[in-house]
Enzyme design. Structure first.
Site, mmCIF file in Angstrom:
data_model
loop_
_atom_site.group_PDB
_atom_site.id
_atom_site.type_symbol
_atom_site.label_atom_id
_atom_site.label_comp_id
_atom_site.label_asym_id
_atom_site.label_seq_id
_atom_site.Cartn_x
_atom_site.Cartn_y
_atom_site.Cartn_z
ATOM 1 N N SER A 165 0.798 -1.230 0.000
ATOM 2 C CA SER A 165 0.000 0.000 0.000
ATOM 3 C C SER A 165 0.833 1.285 0.000
ATOM 4 O O SER A 165 0.278 2.379 0.009
ATOM 5 C CB SER A 165 -0.934 0.004 1.211
ATOM 6 O OG SER A 165 -0.184 -0.209 2.381
ATOM 7 N N THR A 224 -1.984 3.613 4.101
ATOM 8 C CA THR A 224 -0.988 4.688 4.031
ATOM 9 C C THR A 224 -0.125 4.749 5.286
ATOM 10 O O THR A 224 -0.607 4.456 6.370
ATOM 11 C CB THR A 224 -1.759 6.024 3.936
ATOM 12 O OG1 THR A 224 -2.445 6.019 2.715
ATOM 13 C CG2 THR A 224 -0.879 7.239 4.055
ATOM 14 N N THR A 240 1.853 7.093 0.194
ATOM 15 C CA THR A 240 0.945 5.988 -0.126
ATOM 16 C C THR A 240 0.966 5.659 -1.621
ATOM 17 O O THR A 240 1.335 6.506 -2.448
ATOM 18 C CB THR A 240 -0.503 6.382 0.258
ATOM 19 O OG1 THR A 240 -1.350 5.246 0.169
ATOM 20 C CG2 THR A 240 -1.057 7.473 -0.629
ATOM 21 N N ARG A 244 -6.266 9.152 -10.479
ATOM 22 C CA ARG A 244 -6.863 9.508 -9.176
ATOM 23 C C ARG A 244 -5.779 9.869 -8.157
ATOM 24 O O ARG A 244 -4.764 9.199 -8.030
ATOM 25 C CB ARG A 244 -7.695 8.334 -8.677
ATOM 26 C CG ARG A 244 -8.378 8.553 -7.311
ATOM 27 C CD ARG A 244 -7.577 7.997 -6.165
ATOM 28 N NE ARG A 244 -8.299 8.064 -4.883
ATOM 29 C CZ ARG A 244 -7.748 7.823 -3.710
ATOM 30 N NH1 ARG A 244 -6.481 7.496 -3.632
ATOM 31 N NH2 ARG A 244 -8.462 7.896 -2.612
ATOM 32 N N THR A 272 -5.512 8.379 7.340
ATOM 33 C CA THR A 272 -5.423 7.178 6.522
ATOM 34 C C THR A 272 -6.847 6.707 6.251
ATOM 35 O O THR A 272 -7.760 7.041 6.995
ATOM 36 C CB THR A 272 -4.586 6.098 7.237
ATOM 37 O OG1 THR A 272 -4.582 4.912 6.459
ATOM 38 C CG2 THR A 272 -5.124 5.776 8.621
ATOM 39 N N GLY A 273 -7.011 5.979 5.172
ATOM 40 C CA GLY A 273 -8.347 5.509 4.834
ATOM 41 C C GLY A 273 -8.822 6.103 3.525
ATOM 42 O O GLY A 273 -8.011 6.495 2.690
#
Ligand code: SD4
Length: 331
Positions: A89, A191, A209, A219, A242-243
């Site tokens: 990731s 991340t 990330t 993106r 993060t997320g």
């Protein structure tokens, strides 16, 4: 401007000065915040997101424990995660976009509000170091895509194939099943965001990330966006996210967490309030995992996430451990 009452003003005793808010209307609504000076036993300190934070923190700690700067420490810390081919990731070995291309996002910010970022960067193993070059060697804050890649080459970064065999295989399996539709899935992104206070009490942060796996080509998430994925204000504290980046951008997440701390919240409370804004603004929370971590000028840390499962690593002289974040809801 005339100061009606000094009590209306935010006091940051950690600095030994009063930070003056120049708008009296704003000032009168501010809570007075007393930050006691950071205890020498509390600094240095480094915190970072997820289990990979333990290793990253160690690299940061090597610098911090010898009196190095928070800026050097945050860069060195996240470079470890970026260069780990088994981490799918971040950086090398990151899962690609839906076209099979690994694109990286990163940003860095120091105690003087200097910041640098790269987004949609390809072929470079350590985007955080490119972000630092943007910060230190250009007049800009953010470079993206081909421009960022060319800039990295000019600065001597080597071209690296970031798509490992393992990530390519996972992408091929995904392609079979998913019909080219990116899926927002909380398992698909981890991340690293890392925040540090050095011996002198200065704060810096870094965030890096490969973004959401199988995203649409082009993106960019929250992680390279100053104020969304990361924010540092040396008078107050720092935060990172993060997320699902889209949700973080919608509320200017990390900047909000820092601002809430400025207004008197603890790191935990500030992260919780930012998460509650995300919850309020999204009718459907399915797969919408977001977590924040924060560190204030006193060396107190905290975290909060939408769902269970988020954790962060903390390293001080006396502590080296993972902490489970508090959260809003069980999955
Ligand atoms: C993104 N926020 O690109 C990043 C992904 C992430 O933990 O944080 N993963 O949306």
């Amino acid at each position: 401007m005339k100061m009606k009452s000094r009590r209306n003003f935010l006091k940051l005793t950690a600095l030994g000065t009063a930070a003056v808010i120049t708008n009296p209307i704003i000032a009168s609504t501010q809570q007075e915040v007393e930050l006691t000076p950071i205890k020498s036993s509390t600094k240095p300190i480094v915190i970072s997101t997820w289990n990979h934070g333990m290793e990253a923190n160690e690299a940061s700690w090597k610098i911090l424990s010898k009196g190095g700067t928070a800026l050097d420490a945050v860069e060195a810390g996240v470079r470890i995660t970026e260069s780990d081919p088994n981490n799918t990731s971040v950086g090398l070995g990151g899962l690609p976009d839906r076209d099979g291309i690994v694109t990286l996002d990163a940003c860095i910010m120091d105690e003087n509000n200097q910041c640098g970022a790269v987004a949609f960067l390809q072929d470079i193993e350590n985007p955080i170091s490119v972000a630092r070059k943007v910060m230190e060697e250009t007049q800009h804050v953010m470079l993206v895509g081909e421009g960022a890649r060319q800039f990295a080459f000019e600065k001597g970064f080597k071209k690296t194939n970031l798509l490992t065999k393992k990530s390519k295989e996972q992408w091929e399996i995904w392609k079979e099943k998913s019909k080219y539709q990116p899926i927002i899935n909380s398992e698909n992104h981890d991340t690293i965001g890392l925040l540090a206070i050095d011996e002198k009490g200065n704060l810096s942060g870094a965030c890096t990330t490969s973004g959401m796996a199988y995203k649409i080509h082009g993106r960019v998430g929250d992680s390279p966006i100053i104020g969304a994925g990361l924010f540092v204000d040396n008078e107050v504290g720092a935060a990172c996210a993060t997320g699902v980046g889209e949700a973080v951008i919608r509320i200017a997440g990390s900047a909000i967490v820092v601002e809430l701390m400025r207004n008197g919240m603890t790191p935990n409370e500030a992260c919780k309030e930012a998460v509650s804004r995300i919850i309020k603004k999204h009718k459907d929370l399915t797969n919408l995992q977001v977590g924040f971590i924060a560190l204030n000028k006193n060396g107190e840390s905290g975290a909060y996430s939408v769902f269970n499962g988020f954790n962060y690593a903390i390293r001080t002289k006396s502590k080296n451990k993972m902490i489970d974040s508090k959260y809003y809801r069980d999955r």
